[in-house]
Design a protein around this motif. Structure first.
Motif, mmCIF file in Angstrom:
data_model
loop_
_atom_site.group_PDB
_atom_site.id
_atom_site.type_symbol
_atom_site.label_atom_id
_atom_site.label_comp_id
_atom_site.label_asym_id
_atom_site.label_seq_id
_atom_site.Cartn_x
_atom_site.Cartn_y
_atom_site.Cartn_z
ATOM 1 N N LEU A 171 0.608 -1.150 -0.120
ATOM 2 C CA LEU A 171 0.000 -0.021 0.053
ATOM 3 C C LEU A 171 0.799 1.185 0.046
ATOM 4 O O LEU A 171 1.636 1.448 0.826
ATOM 5 C CB LEU A 171 -1.027 -0.109 1.233
ATOM 6 N N ILE B 250 -1.626 -1.450 -4.161
ATOM 7 C CA ILE B 250 -2.503 -0.504 -4.188
ATOM 8 C C ILE B 250 -1.873 0.957 -4.100
ATOM 9 O O ILE B 250 -1.058 1.276 -3.147
ATOM 10 C CB ILE B 250 -3.292 -0.312 -2.866
ATOM 11 N N ILE C 63 -10.178 -5.827 -4.648
ATOM 12 C CA ILE C 63 -8.821 -6.486 -4.316
ATOM 13 C C ILE C 63 -9.213 -8.207 -4.522
ATOM 14 O O ILE C 63 -8.380 -8.753 -5.241
ATOM 15 C CB ILE C 63 -8.185 -6.452 -2.820
#
Length: 235
Positions: A13, A57, A119
């Motif tokens: 992330l 992400i 996801i």
């Protein structure tokens, strides 16, 4: 809460907002994902190069190296699924991110269940097991042949004139949808449902831009636009 994802699923992330980065990390870890977080694009790139991840992400607006530039750097060496986050869902950020090679995007603020759904969809594409229907392609076992384009649906490999073609999981699944029904026009909302798993009317730009990426890799005449309807694979 019971884990909804195997611990082996590792997520990178990259988000510069401290509060969002912490909240996303905690929320995803509650679903069983192993999350490594970075506050900027250059740190994210370093982590990506040093470690192995199953999904990325990336926020669009990052200091140093923005999410679009980071996605391009990732795509130089990897086909790992990439989900972009944008605070401007109707702006140029979405188009730029998808053109850079991202598989999908979400608009901030985003609910955790929406983020997890995207996801899961991306991860399913990465392990997609196709069942192509008979068509005008020559089938040898589970190999589909369209002229100089060969699709090995068992080995999940694509070759063009004998040379391998590197496709992201989303690009491969989109191609397999076309290959299962060569010559049949597939509407954008059908592709959004079958490839991106949108259960509602999604953003058709993800389809259009993914088709553009396929054309760059396979040849512009391979997938035909049927104006007002959708696309079809030339048999």
């Amino acid at each position: 809460m019971s884990s909804s994802a195997p611990p082996a699923v590792r997520v990178l992330l990259v988000e510069d907002d401290d509060l969002m980065r912490r909240s996303f990390t905690v929320a995803l870890e509650r679903y069983g994902y192993a999350v490594k977080a970075a506050p900027d694009g250059l740190t994210g790139l370093e982590l990506f190069r040093d470690e192995s991840f199953d999904l990325l992400i990336l926020d669009v607006l990052l200091p140093g190296l923005d999410g679009i530039g980071l996605c391009r750097r990732v795509r130089e060496t990897s086909l790992v699924p990439v989900l972009m986050m944008s605070a401007r869902g109707d702006g140029l950020d979405v188009v730029a991110g998808l053109e850079a090679g991202a598989d999908d995007y979400v608009v901030k603020p985003v609910d955790t269940y929406v983020l997890v759904a995207r996801i899961r969809s991306l991860l399913r594409r990465a392990t997609y097991a196709p069942h192509p229907a008979p068509g005008s392609a020559t089938q040898e076992g589970r190999t589909l042949v369209f002229g100089d384009l060969t699709i090995d649906t068992a080995g999940m490999e694509v070759t063009l004139d004998g040379s391998p073609v590197a496709l992201t999981p989303t690009e491969l699944k989109l191609l397999l949808e076309f290959a299962a029904r060569p010559g049949v026009v597939l509407e954008r909302h059908t592709l959004l449902r079958d490839v991106w798993e949108y259960g509602w009317d999604g953003d058709s730009r993800v389809v259009d831009l993914c088709v553009q990426r396929l054309r760059r890799k396979l040849g512009r005449d391979r997938i035909e636009t049927v104006r007002g309807f959708g696309y079809k694979l030339r048999p």
